[in-house]
Design a protein around this motif. Sequence first.
Motif, PDB file in Angstrom:
ATOM      1  N   ASP A  53       0.917  -1.310   0.109  1.00  7.90           N
ATOM      2  CA  ASP A  53       0.082   0.102  -0.008  1.00  7.90           C
ATOM      3  C   ASP A  53       0.899   1.318  -0.080  1.00  7.90           C
ATOM      4  OD1 ASP A  53       1.107  -0.172   2.518  1.00  7.90           O
ATOM      5  OD2 ASP A  53      -0.735  -0.097   3.633  1.00  7.90           O
ATOM      6  N   TRP A  54       2.272   1.239  -0.254  1.00 10.93           N
ATOM      7  CA  TRP A  54       3.276   2.195  -0.176  1.00 10.93           C
ATOM      8  C   TRP A  54       4.278   2.024  -0.919  1.00 10.93           C
ATOM      9  CZ3 TRP A  54       8.189   2.993   1.488  1.00 10.93           C
ATOM     10  CH2 TRP A  54       8.576   4.189   1.412  1.00 10.93           C
ATOM     11  N   GLU A  55       4.651   2.954  -1.574  1.00 12.13           N
ATOM     12  CA  GLU A  55       5.962   2.871  -2.492  1.00 12.13           C
ATOM     13  C   GLU A  55       6.821   4.359  -2.320  1.00 12.13           C
ATOM     14  OE1 GLU A  55       4.699   3.507  -7.033  1.00 12.13           O
ATOM     15  OE2 GLU A  55       5.724   1.859  -6.503  1.00 12.13           O
ATOM     16  N   PRO A  56       8.000   4.358  -2.258  1.00 16.11           N
ATOM     17  CA  PRO A  56       8.861   5.629  -1.965  1.00 16.11           C
ATOM     18  C   PRO A  56       8.591   6.872  -3.536  1.00 16.11           C
ATOM     19  CG  PRO A  56      10.156   3.880  -1.999  1.00 16.11           C
ATOM     20  CD  PRO A  56       9.222   3.240  -2.572  1.00 16.11           C
ATOM     21  N   THR A  57       8.064   7.897  -2.658  1.00 19.05           N
ATOM     22  CA  THR A  57       8.109   9.240  -3.703  1.00 19.05           C
ATOM     23  C   THR A  57       8.966  10.208  -3.449  1.00 19.05           C
ATOM     24  OG1 THR A  57       6.192   9.900  -2.202  1.00 19.05           O
ATOM     25  CG2 THR A  57       5.453   8.702  -3.801  1.00 19.05           C
ATOM     26  N   GLU A  58       9.614   9.923  -2.608  1.00 22.05           N
ATOM     27  CA  GLU A  58      10.971  10.838  -2.204  1.00 22.05           C
ATOM     28  C   GLU A  58      12.008  10.238  -1.854  1.00 22.05           C
ATOM     29  OE1 GLU A  58       8.099  14.169   0.050  1.00 22.05           O
ATOM     30  OE2 GLU A  58       9.564  13.228   1.271  1.00 22.05           O
ATOM     31  N   ALA A  59      13.182  10.698  -2.249  1.00 26.63           N
ATOM     32  CA  ALA A  59      14.482  10.041  -1.909  1.00 26.63           C
ATOM     33  C   ALA A  59      15.026  10.589  -0.549  1.00 26.63           C
ATOM     34  CB  ALA A  59      15.484  10.353  -2.999  1.00 26.63           C
ATOM     35  N   ALA A  76      20.091   9.205  12.075  1.00 35.95           N
ATOM     36  CA  ALA A  76      20.893  10.475  11.444  1.00 35.95           C
ATOM     37  C   ALA A  76      20.559  10.435   9.974  1.00 35.95           C
ATOM     38  CB  ALA A  76      22.440  10.177  11.328  1.00 35.95           C
ATOM     39  N   VAL A  77      20.004  11.876   9.502  1.00 30.64           N
ATOM     40  CA  VAL A  77      19.657  11.989   8.129  1.00 30.64           C
ATOM     41  C   VAL A  77      20.883  12.493   7.231  1.00 30.64           C
ATOM     42  CG1 VAL A  77      17.996  13.318   6.598  1.00 30.64           C
ATOM     43  CG2 VAL A  77      16.992  12.608   8.844  1.00 30.64           C
ATOM     44  N   GLU A  78      21.288  11.643   6.455  1.00 31.08           N
ATOM     45  CA  GLU A  78      22.382  12.136   5.522  1.00 31.08           C
ATOM     46  C   GLU A  78      22.032  12.912   4.317  1.00 31.08           C
ATOM     47  OE1 GLU A  78      24.214   8.393   4.774  1.00 31.08           O
ATOM     48  OE2 GLU A  78      25.071   8.049   6.907  1.00 31.08           O
ATOM     49  N   HIS A  79      20.918  12.510   3.899  1.00 38.37           N
ATOM     50  CA  HIS A  79      20.071  13.324   2.733  1.00 38.37           C
ATOM     51  C   HIS A  79      18.671  13.389   2.913  1.00 38.37           C
ATOM     52  CE1 HIS A  79      19.533  14.808  -1.219  1.00 38.37           C
ATOM     53  NE2 HIS A  79      18.541  13.910  -1.298  1.00 38.37           N
ATOM     54  N   ALA A  80      18.112  14.515   2.675  1.00 37.30           N
ATOM     55  CA  ALA A  80      16.713  14.807   2.620  1.00 37.30           C
ATOM     56  C   ALA A  80      16.349  15.651   1.332  1.00 37.30           C
ATOM     57  CB  ALA A  80      16.377  15.231   4.027  1.00 37.30           C
ATOM     58  N   PRO A  81      15.292  15.488   0.835  1.00 27.75           N
ATOM     59  CA  PRO A  81      14.714  16.305  -0.187  1.00 27.75           C
ATOM     60  C   PRO A  81      14.306  17.635   0.129  1.00 27.75           C
ATOM     61  CG  PRO A  81      12.921  14.479  -0.033  1.00 27.75           C
ATOM     62  CD  PRO A  81      14.396  14.300   0.786  1.00 27.75           C
ATOM     63  N   SER A  82      14.629  18.612  -0.510  1.00 26.77           N
ATOM     64  CA  SER A  82      14.464  19.756   0.189  1.00 26.77           C
ATOM     65  C   SER A  82      12.919  20.305   0.490  1.00 26.77           C
ATOM     66  CB  SER A  82      14.623  21.108  -0.721  1.00 26.77           C
ATOM     67  OG  SER A  82      14.098  20.855  -2.235  1.00 26.77           O
ATOM     68  N   THR A  83      12.106  19.313  -0.098  1.00 26.16           N
ATOM     69  CA  THR A  83      10.508  19.498   0.186  1.00 26.16           C
ATOM     70  C   THR A  83      10.141  18.117   0.943  1.00 26.16           C
ATOM     71  OG1 THR A  83       9.923  18.755  -2.056  1.00 26.16           O
ATOM     72  CG2 THR A  83      10.043  21.019  -1.762  1.00 26.16           C
ATOM     73  N   GLY A  84      11.070  17.457   1.486  1.00 23.12           N
ATOM     74  CA  GLY A  84      10.766  16.190   2.268  1.00 23.12           C
ATOM     75  C   GLY A  84       9.588  16.313   3.188  1.00 23.12           C
ATOM     76  N   LYS A  85       9.013  15.366   3.390  1.00 27.56           N
ATOM     77  CA  LYS A  85       7.689  14.966   4.403  1.00 27.56           C
ATOM     78  C   LYS A  85       8.145  13.885   5.392  1.00 27.56           C
ATOM     79  CE  LYS A  85       4.596  16.411   0.754  1.00 27.56           C
ATOM     80  NZ  LYS A  85       5.506  16.625  -0.353  1.00 27.56           N
ATOM     81  N   VAL A  86       8.172  14.390   6.340  1.00 21.61           N
ATOM     82  CA  VAL A  86       8.547  13.419   7.646  1.00 21.61           C
ATOM     83  C   VAL A  86       7.310  12.128   7.405  1.00 21.61           C
ATOM     84  CG1 VAL A  86       8.252  12.916   9.992  1.00 21.61           C
ATOM     85  CG2 VAL A  86       9.321  15.302   9.238  1.00 21.61           C
ATOM     86  N   PRO A  87       5.977  12.141   7.016  1.00 23.91           N
ATOM     87  CA  PRO A  87       5.205  11.175   6.849  1.00 23.91           C
ATOM     88  C   PRO A  87       6.039  10.302   5.617  1.00 23.91           C
ATOM     89  CG  PRO A  87       3.851  13.068   7.040  1.00 23.91           C
ATOM     90  CD  PRO A  87       5.343  13.351   6.966  1.00 23.91           C
ATOM     91  N   GLU A  88       6.592  10.516   4.873  1.00 26.03           N
ATOM     92  CA  GLU A  88       7.208   9.618   4.021  1.00 26.03           C
ATOM     93  C   GLU A  88       8.361   9.070   4.628  1.00 26.03           C
ATOM     94  OE1 GLU A  88       7.916   8.299  -0.188  1.00 26.03           O
ATOM     95  OE2 GLU A  88       6.315   9.309   0.690  1.00 26.03           O
TER      96      GLU A  88
END
Length: 260
Positions: A53-59, A76-88
Amino acid sequence: MADKATWKGGRLGAFHLGRRYKDMGADLGRVYEAHDVHTGEPVVVVMPGQGADWEPTEAWQVRVSSHVAPPHVALAVEHAPSTGKVPELSAMLDLLTSAVERLEKRDEVRTHLTRGPIGPWRRWTGRARRLLRSRWTLAAAGVAIVAVAAAFWWRPPAPEGDERMALAGDAVAHTTPPDMSLVNGSDTLPDAIAFPMPDKPYSNQAKPPCKPRRGEVEINGGCWVELTKRPPCEDTVEYKGKCYAVVGERSPRPPQSIQE
């Protein structure tokens, strides 16, 4: 979903996939044992299936660690998209948690995750085996073998025209060109292309003292015969407006005894 695309295993981004863990459930998708191709670290890769019921939409790229003293865990977050959402991020961790829970009682999974990174030698030999199994690699190897064989058997053609003229005046190649005939030594006269006068005699040319009674003259340390033919010269040397033929080296005269 990932199952909609054809996947034949092997390299997937920064990971090389190994065995697939069976019986993981259609809702989870496909789960693979893998290694990081750069560090050799053990990895578990989950590819969500059609039933998920889910697949990645953000890197996202994160590192999770647990510590004993004092007891704590860290994300530890090494990389997050600039518009990243915590629920993702949360959904990604939930999917991985579900995969680990279904693998936790399998001895081969524990062995894979706890044996540490594989060394560079194993990574390179693994890549070599995969390349050798590739049809494209086999085809390239076949082409390379044919090219090497062709280069081995190929021989350059005999020099012609201007190349032969350059050979005649070459101070290093000191044998007369193959198209230049010798006089006196073989009693034959030539006939095809003019050569320039070399700066020193050929190795198979007669050396002074030359024999004037046979029409021989000395030029640049070698014996030559001036021909009655005037330029353009044919298969002979052109020098100062005259044509000259090479005098072949002389056979040693047998010893003679004096009768008393």
